[in-house]
Every structure is written in C-alpha cells, then in structure tokens.
Design a protein around this motif. Structure first.
Motif, short mmCIF file in Angstrom:
data_model
loop_
_atom_site.label_atom_id
_atom_site.label_comp_id
_atom_site.label_asym_id
_atom_site.label_seq_id
_atom_site.Cartn_x
_atom_site.Cartn_y
_atom_site.Cartn_z
N LEU A 1 18.52 -3.30 -16.25
CA LEU A 1 18.94 -3.68 -14.30
C LEU A 1 18.37 -2.04 -13.90
O LEU A 1 17.16 -1.59 -12.82
CB LEU A 1 19.17 -3.92 -13.52
N VAL A 2 19.07 -1.30 -14.44
CA VAL A 2 19.13 0.26 -13.74
C VAL A 2 17.91 1.03 -14.24
O VAL A 2 17.06 1.87 -13.65
CB VAL A 2 20.53 1.13 -13.86
N ASP A 3 17.71 0.48 -15.43
CA ASP A 3 16.79 1.40 -15.71
C ASP A 3 15.38 0.86 -15.29
O ASP A 3 14.15 2.02 -14.75
CB ASP A 3 15.76 0.70 -17.37
N HIS A 4 15.07 -0.12 -14.84
CA HIS A 4 14.00 -0.41 -13.86
C HIS A 4 13.75 -0.95 -12.83
O HIS A 4 13.22 0.13 -12.48
CB HIS A 4 13.86 -2.10 -14.41
N PHE A 5 15.26 -0.46 -12.24
CA PHE A 5 15.50 1.11 -10.83
C PHE A 5 15.06 1.98 -11.18
O PHE A 5 14.31 2.59 -10.07
CB PHE A 5 16.09 0.24 -10.33
N LEU A 6 15.47 2.60 -11.56
CA LEU A 6 15.34 4.15 -11.70
C LEU A 6 13.45 4.48 -12.13
O LEU A 6 13.39 5.42 -11.00
CB LEU A 6 15.25 4.54 -13.27
N LYS A 7 12.55 3.51 -12.11
CA LYS A 7 11.62 3.88 -13.35
C LYS A 7 10.88 3.51 -11.15
O LYS A 7 9.90 4.61 -11.22
CB LYS A 7 11.07 3.13 -14.05
N SER B 1 8.73 6.37 -3.90
CA SER B 1 9.75 7.57 -2.85
C SER B 1 9.14 8.37 -3.75
O SER B 1 9.68 9.81 -3.40
CB SER B 1 11.04 7.24 -3.23
N ASN B 2 8.12 9.09 -4.64
CA ASN B 2 8.13 10.47 -4.75
C ASN B 2 9.28 11.06 -5.46
O ASN B 2 7.98 12.26 -5.24
CB ASN B 2 6.41 10.65 -3.83
N LEU C 1 21.34 6.75 -5.46
CA LEU C 1 22.05 8.20 -6.19
C LEU C 1 21.12 8.74 -6.50
O LEU C 1 21.22 9.83 -6.46
CB LEU C 1 22.35 6.61 -8.01
N ILE C 2 19.92 8.37 -6.77
CA ILE C 2 18.38 8.95 -6.85
C ILE C 2 17.85 9.80 -6.18
O ILE C 2 18.10 11.55 -6.10
CB ILE C 2 17.45 8.44 -7.16
N ILE C 3 18.22 9.92 -4.45
CA ILE C 3 18.16 10.38 -3.57
C ILE C 3 18.81 11.39 -3.51
O ILE C 3 19.06 12.36 -3.10
CB ILE C 3 18.04 9.65 -2.09
#
Length: 339
Positions: free
Chosen positions: A181-187, A193-194, A227-229
């Motif tokens: 799920l983490v891998d899917h959400f990271l992509k 969100s560019n 975490l990405i942002i």
C-alpha cells in the motif's frame, strides 16, 4: 504479524468475478479500501474501457438521491431547469459503484431494485423507460442483515446485490499489506501532486506496521501524503516520523516510550550524560537524539518541536538540526523556555 490470507482471498475473488457481470456487495469498515476493490473489479473486467461511476449514497441528501442516480426532466421539481442524465445513464456500458448503499432511502432502494431486475430506469418526472446496461457493485460499512431486521433496508435488494459478497478486513487485520500500500500511495500521490517520486526505507515501512490504524487504509494514505509533502529528501526515513506525530493519534498514550518508538540507537550513550553533553552529542549525531534531550529534561517532544519551529527563522525546516544549524547555546536556551 497477522495472516494475510483474507487479502489473498479477496484477490482470488476479484479475478474470479471480474470477467462476469455478477453483482458484488463489498463489506468492511470505513476507510478499509472498499472502493479500491470495486475499481480493481472494473479494471479487470471486459467493461474496463467504459466508465466507472462512483456514487457516495451517504453524501447525497435523500431528497436528491433519485435525481442523482436516475436523472430528471425539466420541471420535475423546482430547481430542475433542464433535463439531466443520472449516474446510471453515465455508467451505461460500464460499472456503477454505489458506495455506502446502507444509507440509501427506501424509495431510492426500490428504484435501484427495478434497475437491477429490468435493466430499465425512469428519470424523475418522466414515465419513459430508458434501457441501461450497467454492472452494479455496492459497498457498505453497515451490517445489512441487521438493517433489514430494523426495516431500514430491503431484503429483496440485498439478495439482488449480494450475488457475490466480499469482506474487506480492517488494516489492523492485514498489516502485511502495508508495504504494498505504501508503495502504491508513494507512486499515486507523487504523480497526483507533481512531486518527485519518493521512496521509503525498509525500517520506516516496518515501523508503520506497529501503529494502530483505526482509520484504516485512508489514514495510511494521509500519513504517506504528509510524509511526501513535508520530507525534504527523496528517501523517507524513520527520522521524518516526527513530522506526522502531531497530526495523528499514533503516539497517544505512548509518553515515555518515544525513545523506543524512534529506535534511538544512541540512547544508552546519552542517558547517563549531563544535559549540556547530551545536547552536544545530539548536534554531533542525528535527529532522534532530540528525543533523548526531551526525555532527559522531561519535556514533551511535540512542545519542544513547536518551540523549535518558532525559534528557527526564515522557515528553516526542523530536519536541519541534523545539519548542526542550531548551536548548543540556542538549544539550551530553548529548553529553559519550555520548562
């Protein structure tokens, strides 16, 4: 770790039912990813080039649900100023996903039943039948059998919908799914969100398996998005987890356990040192030592970070503690102020 058998069963079930036109009822708690299952069934089906139309039945007022699903003709009600097609027409040839169907009014339920039985609908205010070719997938977080007993849900509609039943477990019951799920959400989130595609290291992913995911897949997605942002590097490590603690309930009830939680390798070396040496040690080493400092001084780490945030000028990120941007005296001064 809990068994991931329920998830394997769901994947097998998706593959089996996708190529048929069978109606599917997906049941599971809020945020568990029922819409992901519905979308996957559609994508694996022969209808995948036609529309996938999602309707959240709980979000539409009961007086508007029929118009939303079946459309209306001009003059059918006060605000009907022109003819409008409904979601069933929009999904023609494809799939309609009726999410939270347990919240649908009895009147709308009877019309959905007719659409399923006869493959025909009528727009609100019209008596003309429109033929529709739609596969119906429904989802609910309610126990529909109890709803039937309480006269809130039609039994005949339940049996029409529940040709195939899929139960989606909560995220706490399928922790082994977290890396996927983490891998899917990271992509997905990076694309949406560019942002540059970021990765998460194995220790951080494993740490996520230790949390209580009462908000299920939806909560996990929100955490990954934060975490990405907020992380500045392209690899998200466990050091960035302080960015999410103030927003989620993850560390509630874990006071005094922060050190263990952040996997503080140098804690043994620091806990016997006097405070000024702890600070020097923290500046020489890595961010988790901040937790050693806050524990040493018995001050809450979130307050410490808030004060630190105010103290750091020009929007300098907290993560730069690691780059020794805060000198020892500033840190000591900050601790005095918080205390």
């Amino acid at each position: 770790s809990l068994s991931d058998d329920p998830v394997k069963e769901i994947k097998v079930m998706i593959d089996k039912v996708a190529l048929t036109n069978a109606k599917v009822l997906i049941q599971g708690p809020n945020g568990s990813g029922k819409e992901l299952v519905a979308h996957q069934i559609h994508m694996n089906s022969l209808r995948n080039s036609a529309p996938f139309i999602e309707v959240n039945c709980a979000a539409i007022p009961s007086e508007l649900i029929e118009s939303e699903l079946f459309g209306h003709v001009k003059g059918a009600f006060t605000s009907a100023v022109k003819d409008k097609a409904g979601k069933f027409e929009a999904a023609n040839g494809g799939t309609i996903f009726l999410d939270e169907i347990g919240d649908m009014s009895m009147s709308a339920q009877s019309k959905v039943l007719r659409a399923l039985q006869e493959h025909k609908i009528q727009r609100v205010g019209s008596e003309r039948d429109l033929v529709v070719d739609v596969r119906v997938i429904a989802a609910t977080n309610k126990k529909l059998r109890s709803e039937i007993e309480n006269n809130n849900f039609r039994e005949d509609l339940f049996h029409r919908l529940a040709v195939i039943e899929i139960n989606v477990p909560s995220l706490n019951d399928r922790l082994s799914d977290i890396p996927l799920l983490v891998d899917h959400f990271l992509k997905d989130i990076s694309k949406y969100s560019n942002q540059n595609l970021k990765t998460m290291d194995k220790d951080a992913v494993n740490k996520l398996k230790e949390f209580d995911w009462s908000g299920n897949v939806r909560e996990l997605r929100n955490v990954v998005e934060r975490l990405i942002i907020l992380s500045e590097k392209n690899k998200i490590t466990i050091l960035y987890f302080f960015l999410i603690t103030s927003w989620t309930g993850m560390v509630e009830g874990r006071e005094g356990q922060e050190l263990e939680w952040v996997n503080l390798k140098t804690y043994n070396a620091t806990k016997v040192l006097p405070p000024n040496q702890v600070i020097q040690h923290a500046l020489k080493n890595d961010l988790p030592d901040i937790y050693a400092i806050t524990n040493f001084h018995e001050i809450p780490s979130d307050k410490f970070f808030q004060a630190l945030n105010k103290k750091v000028n020009d929007g300098l990120r907290l993560i730069q503690i690691r780059e020794k941007t805060l000198v020892k005296t500033e840190l000591e001064d900050l601790i005095k102020r918080i205390k």
